[in-house]
Design a protein around this motif. Structure first.
Motif, short mmCIF file in Angstrom:
data_model
loop_
_atom_site.label_atom_id
_atom_site.label_comp_id
_atom_site.label_asym_id
_atom_site.label_seq_id
_atom_site.Cartn_x
_atom_site.Cartn_y
_atom_site.Cartn_z
N UNK A 71 -18.67 -40.09 -5.67
CA UNK A 71 -19.20 -41.09 -5.08
C UNK A 71 -18.76 -42.07 -3.97
N UNK A 72 -17.93 -41.98 -3.13
CA UNK A 72 -17.33 -42.17 -2.20
C UNK A 72 -17.50 -41.25 -1.02
N UNK A 73 -17.60 -39.59 -1.73
CA UNK A 73 -17.26 -38.90 -1.17
C UNK A 73 -19.24 -38.32 -0.59
N UNK A 74 -20.06 -38.83 -1.60
CA UNK A 74 -21.48 -38.60 -1.27
C UNK A 74 -21.74 -39.43 -0.14
N UNK A 79 -23.68 -38.26 5.30
CA UNK A 79 -24.76 -39.00 5.99
C UNK A 79 -25.97 -38.46 6.25
N UNK A 80 -26.16 -37.21 6.16
CA UNK A 80 -27.62 -36.72 6.99
C UNK A 80 -28.39 -37.04 6.10
N UNK A 81 -28.25 -36.76 4.62
CA UNK A 81 -29.25 -36.77 3.38
C UNK A 81 -29.94 -38.02 3.79
N UNK A 82 -30.93 -38.18 2.74
CA UNK A 82 -32.03 -39.09 2.92
C UNK A 82 -31.55 -40.13 1.71
N UNK A 83 -32.23 -41.03 1.06
CA UNK A 83 -32.05 -41.62 0.00
C UNK A 83 -32.09 -41.60 -0.84
N UNK A 84 -33.37 -40.67 -1.44
CA UNK A 84 -33.64 -39.82 -2.27
C UNK A 84 -32.65 -38.71 -2.47
N UNK A 85 -32.11 -38.32 -1.55
CA UNK A 85 -31.34 -36.87 -2.05
C UNK A 85 -29.94 -37.43 -2.00
N UNK A 86 -29.91 -38.50 -1.51
CA UNK A 86 -28.01 -39.60 -2.18
C UNK A 86 -28.80 -40.15 -4.06
N UNK A 87 -29.12 -40.22 -3.80
CA UNK A 87 -29.73 -40.67 -5.42
C UNK A 87 -30.30 -39.60 -5.72
N UNK A 129 -21.01 -49.32 -9.77
CA UNK A 129 -22.11 -48.38 -9.46
C UNK A 129 -23.22 -49.03 -9.49
N UNK A 130 -24.03 -50.23 -9.58
CA UNK A 130 -24.89 -51.00 -9.49
C UNK A 130 -25.27 -51.74 -8.43
N UNK A 131 -23.93 -52.22 -7.51
CA UNK A 131 -23.43 -52.64 -6.55
C UNK A 131 -23.85 -51.56 -4.92
N UNK A 132 -23.20 -50.71 -5.89
CA UNK A 132 -22.82 -49.67 -4.82
C UNK A 132 -24.83 -49.21 -4.63
N UNK A 135 -26.86 -52.01 -2.37
CA UNK A 135 -26.19 -51.81 -0.96
C UNK A 135 -26.96 -49.95 -0.40
N UNK A 136 -26.58 -49.15 -1.15
CA UNK A 136 -27.34 -48.10 -0.47
C UNK A 136 -28.72 -48.47 -0.15
N UNK A 137 -29.89 -48.43 -1.54
CA UNK A 137 -31.25 -48.27 -0.88
C UNK A 137 -30.71 -49.96 -0.82
#
Length: 190
Positions: A71-74, A79-87, A129-132, A135-137
């Motif tokens: 997850x930390x690697x992702x 960094x150039x991925x959208x929120x949806x792509x990361x999720x 994970x939920x906190x991560x 924060x991402x969202x």
């Protein structure tokens, strides 16, 4: 605590235990089965792990650490991925029969009462994970709620339940799309 970078017999016991727990469950696999399948003496197992609960705990820590690292690697490398792509990457990282999350998911149901100390590993991972996710969202959306991040975990759990059922239909894409529609589409209408 055991150095998780050790090799040899401790690593073999962890790998064998993880496979057996993942396949048959935590309560259905005893120490005798683990030592027989790993071809390592019972005394050796107890030299590394003082009890079955400690073995379960260390197995879960190893799997949790693998997930956290990915997850930390992702988060860092993509960094150039959208929120949806990361999720989506997080979703497929978890919802995979060979994923480290499979063992953590099985532990949610099976070990809370039997191995409460080991269960804390699961609880702490899920909270992290939920906190991560939250924060991402929130970096992409100002009006995000903690419940939306929690719902993402519930969708993962639902997909894992389907995936592990005997007559499963692999419908992970639809579940992920449903989450996006309910969380993101509804937010954009207001």
């Amino acid at each position: 605590m055991l150095d998780l970078k050790v090799g040899g017999k401790a690593r073999k016991l962890l790998e064998t235990s993880s496979l057996l727990f993942g396949e048959h469950g935590f309560t259905n696999v005893g120490v005798d089965t683990i030592v027989r399948e790993s071809k390592i003496a019972k005394m050796t197992l107890y030299q590394y792990f003082e009890s079955k609960e400690k073995l379960v705990e260390i197995c879960l820590v190893v799997h949790k650490n693998q997930l956290v690292e990915k997850i930390e690697f992702i988060l860092e490398q993509v960094g150039n991925l959208s929120l949806i792509d990361k999720l989506k990457k997080f979703f497929y990282l978890h919802v995979d029969i060979k994923s480290s999350y499979r063992l953590i998911f099985k532990a949610i149901v099976e070990i809370k009462l039997a191995y409460p100390i080991a269960y804390e590993v699961v609880r702490k991972y899920r909270t992290w994970f939920v906190n991560t996710i939250y924060q991402l969202m929130s970096t992409y959306k100002k009006a995000v709620t903690y419940q939306e991040a929690h719902m993402f975990l519930f969708v993962i759990d639902g997909a894992m339940t389907q995936l592990l059922s005997p007559n499963h239909i692999d419908d992970r894409e639809s579940l992920f799309d449903y989450y996006l529609l309910t969380v993101f589409a509804s937010r954009n209408k207001t």
